[in-house]
Design a protein around this motif. Structure first.
Motif, short mmCIF file in Angstrom:
data_model
loop_
_atom_site.label_atom_id
_atom_site.label_comp_id
_atom_site.label_asym_id
_atom_site.label_seq_id
_atom_site.Cartn_x
_atom_site.Cartn_y
_atom_site.Cartn_z
N ARG A 77 0.76 -1.16 0.11
CA ARG A 77 0.11 0.00 -0.19
C ARG A 77 0.89 1.15 0.00
N ASN A 78 0.50 2.08 -0.91
CA ASN A 78 1.41 3.33 -1.25
C ASN A 78 2.70 2.76 -1.64
N PRO A 79 3.05 2.30 -2.69
CA PRO A 79 4.17 1.60 -3.03
C PRO A 79 5.54 2.42 -3.27
N GLU A 80 5.07 3.74 -3.44
CA GLU A 80 6.29 4.59 -3.67
C GLU A 80 6.91 4.69 -2.07
N LEU A 81 6.16 4.75 -1.02
CA LEU A 81 6.85 4.79 0.20
C LEU A 81 7.60 3.34 0.55
N PHE A 82 7.02 2.40 -0.02
CA PHE A 82 7.92 1.50 0.37
C PHE A 82 9.15 1.09 -0.56
N GLN A 83 9.02 1.83 -1.57
CA GLN A 83 10.33 1.90 -2.35
C GLN A 83 11.37 2.71 -1.67
N TYR A 84 10.87 3.91 -1.17
CA TYR A 84 11.75 4.71 -0.47
C TYR A 84 12.27 4.05 0.65
N PHE A 85 11.46 3.30 1.49
CA PHE A 85 11.99 2.85 2.47
C PHE A 85 13.23 1.60 2.15
N GLU A 86 12.86 0.86 1.07
CA GLU A 86 13.84 -0.24 0.58
C GLU A 86 15.22 0.51 0.26
N LYS A 87 15.05 1.62 -0.48
CA LYS A 87 16.44 1.88 -1.09
C LYS A 87 17.26 3.12 -0.05
N SER A 88 16.43 3.72 0.71
CA SER A 88 17.08 4.86 1.47
C SER A 88 17.12 4.41 2.90
N VAL A 89 15.98 3.92 3.62
CA VAL A 89 15.93 3.41 4.96
C VAL A 89 16.62 2.31 5.28
N LEU A 90 16.07 1.20 4.50
CA LEU A 90 16.82 0.02 4.99
C LEU A 90 18.23 -0.50 5.00
N PRO A 91 19.02 0.14 4.04
CA PRO A 91 20.24 0.22 4.03
C PRO A 91 20.99 0.70 5.43
N GLU A 92 20.58 1.74 5.84
CA GLU A 92 20.93 2.42 7.06
C GLU A 92 20.71 1.43 8.36
N LEU A 93 19.37 0.97 8.38
CA LEU A 93 19.10 0.21 9.25
C LEU A 93 19.98 -1.22 9.39
N THR A 94 20.31 -1.73 8.39
CA THR A 94 20.76 -2.88 8.40
C THR A 94 22.30 -2.83 8.86
N LYS A 95 22.69 -1.64 8.63
CA LYS A 95 24.29 -1.51 9.16
C LYS A 95 24.30 -1.42 10.58
N ASN A 96 23.11 -1.11 11.44
CA ASN A 96 22.89 -1.13 12.75
C ASN A 96 22.79 -2.63 13.41
N ILE A 98 24.51 -5.71 12.52
CA ILE A 98 25.61 -6.76 12.19
C ILE A 98 25.64 -7.78 13.35
N GLY A 99 25.54 -8.93 13.12
CA GLY A 99 25.69 -10.04 14.16
C GLY A 99 24.41 -10.42 14.79
N ARG A 100 23.46 -9.84 14.52
CA ARG A 100 22.16 -10.18 15.29
C ARG A 100 21.07 -9.88 13.96
N PRO A 101 19.80 -10.50 14.86
CA PRO A 101 18.60 -10.35 13.64
C PRO A 101 17.99 -8.85 13.37
N PHE A 102 17.66 -8.47 12.27
CA PHE A 102 16.82 -7.25 11.97
C PHE A 102 15.69 -7.40 12.70
N GLU A 103 15.02 -6.86 13.67
CA GLU A 103 13.83 -6.96 14.10
C GLU A 103 12.96 -5.94 13.73
N ILE A 121 10.36 -7.72 1.17
CA ILE A 121 11.51 -6.75 1.14
C ILE A 121 12.93 -7.10 1.89
N LEU A 122 12.54 -7.64 3.31
CA LEU A 122 13.81 -7.88 3.99
C LEU A 122 14.32 -9.10 3.40
N GLN A 123 13.52 -10.13 2.98
CA GLN A 123 13.90 -11.45 2.13
C GLN A 123 14.97 -10.90 1.08
N GLU A 124 14.59 -9.99 0.44
CA GLU A 124 15.57 -9.39 -0.93
C GLU A 124 16.80 -8.93 -0.41
#
Length: 275
Positions: A77-96, A98-103, A121-124
Motif C-alpha cells: 500500500r502506497n508503493p512509492e513509500l515502500f520503495q523509499y524505505f527499501e532504497k533509503s532507510v533499510l540500508p541504514e538500518l541493516t548497518k546497525n 550486524i551479528g544479530r537479527p533485524f527485528e 523486502i527483507l528477504q530480498e
C-alpha cells in the motif's frame, strides 16, 4: 431515540467494564456515527438498547468488535513509500544490526498484508535471512487470518511481478498464499496498543500505518511515545500515507522525511535523564 453524548458515555462505561476497551481514546464523532449505524441495523433505538443486545447476542458483539477495529489494507500500500524505505532507510538500518537479527514490529497488522510486504523486502535485501517480524493486532479473528494468510487479487495489485512469483503461490490466480521463505520469520499475536506493554529498545523498525488515525490526540501521544521507547537507537517508525506526529520533537523523533521518523542514534541528554 437516544444516540446522544450522555447515552454514549454510559455505553462506553459498560464496554470498558465488559471488554476492557476505552472508547474515550477514540474520536467520538466517528465512533458514534458508526455504532449508531450498527445499532439501527439491529433495530436498536439507543446505545442502551445496543448494549443490552450485545450482552445477549454473541454475533452482535463480534460485529461490534469488527466496527471497532478497522481492517483495510493491502500489500505494498502506497508503493512509492515502500520503495523509499527499501532504497533509503533499510540500508541504514541493516548497518546497525550486524551479528544479530533485524527485528521489526508491524503494529495494528490487520490480516498481515503489510507484514508480508515487509517480509518480501527483507528477504530480498538481507541475504542471510536473519530477520524477524512480529505482527500484532487487538482483533483475535483477524490475527487468526494473519496466521493462515490468503490474499485476493485486490490485495496483490501493487506487488512487483518478480516478487509475486518468487514469494507467493496461487490458486487459479485468485487466491495467493505466501511461501515459507517469507512466512518462517513472521509471528502474529494479540496486542492492545492502548493497554499492553511495548518493550524497550527492541526493534529496528516499527510499521504502524493507518491505525492511530481513529484515536484522539492524547491516545496518539501515548502510542507514539511507546513506539519511541520500543525502538533501538537509530531505529525508524514508518506511519501511514495520511498521518503525521503532532509534535515529534517533543517525543524525541527526528523527521527523516514525511511518514518516516527516526529515533536518534544518540538520544538527547534531557530525554535520557527523563527516561
Amino acid at each position: 431515540m437516544n444516540w446522544g453524548d450522555a447515552d454514549y458515555s454510559q455505553f462506553g462505561a459498560r464496554v470498558n467494564t465488559k471488554l476492557g476497551i476505552r472508547l474515550n481514546d477514540y474520536k467520538p464523532d466517528q465512533m458514534i456515527r458508526r455504532l449508531r449505524a450498527l445499532g439501527e441495523k439491529h433495530g436498536c433505538k439507543s446505545f442502551a438498547e445496543l448494549a443490552a443486545q450485545m450482552d445477549r447476542n454473541s454475533d452482535l458483539l463480534s460485529q461490534f468488535l469488527d466496527h471497532f477495529t478497522i481492517n483495510v489494507t493491502e500489500l505494498y500500500r502506497n508503493p512509492e513509500l515502500f520503495q523509499y524505505f527499501e532504497k533509503s532507510v533499510l540500508p541504514e538500518l541493516t548497518k546497525n544490526c550486524i551479528g544479530r537479527p533485524f527485528e521489526a514490529w508491524s503494529a495494528g497488522c490487520s490480516y498481515g498484508a503489510e507484514a508480508f510486504t515487509l517480509a518480501t523486502i527483507l528477504q530480498e535485501n538481507i541475504s542471510s535471512g536473519n530477520w524477524k517480524i512480529r505482527g500484532t493486532d487487538i482483533d483475535l479473528t483477524i490475527i487468526a487470518k494473519a496466521n493462515s494468510p490468503k490474499f485476493n487479487e485486490q490485495d496483490m495489485t501493487h506487488v512487483p511481478l518478480d516478487r509475486k512469483s518468487k514469494y507467493f503461490m496461487t490458486l487459479d490466480d485468485k487466491i495467493w498464499m505466501p511461501n515459507m521463505a517469507v512466512k518462517r520469520n513472521i509471528s502474529f499475536s494479540p496486542h492492545d496498543l492502548l493497554k499492553d506493554r511495548y518493550g524497550i529498545k527492541q526493534y529496528d523498525l516499527i510499521l504502524c500505518r493507518n491505525v492511530v488515525i481513529y484515536f484522539n490526540d492524547d491516545a496518539k501521544d501515548r502510542i507514539f511515545q511507546g513506539f519511541y521507547d520500543a525502538l533501538r537507537p537509530g531505529g525508524y517508525l514508518f506511519i501511514g500515507g495520511t498521518e503525521r506526529l503532532n509534535d515529534h520533537k517533543k517525543i524525541g523523533f527526528e523527521l527523516s522525511r514525511p511518514f518516516f521518523y527516526k529515533k536518534p542514534a544518540e538520544e538527547p541528554a534531557l530525554l535520557r535523564r527523563a527516561a
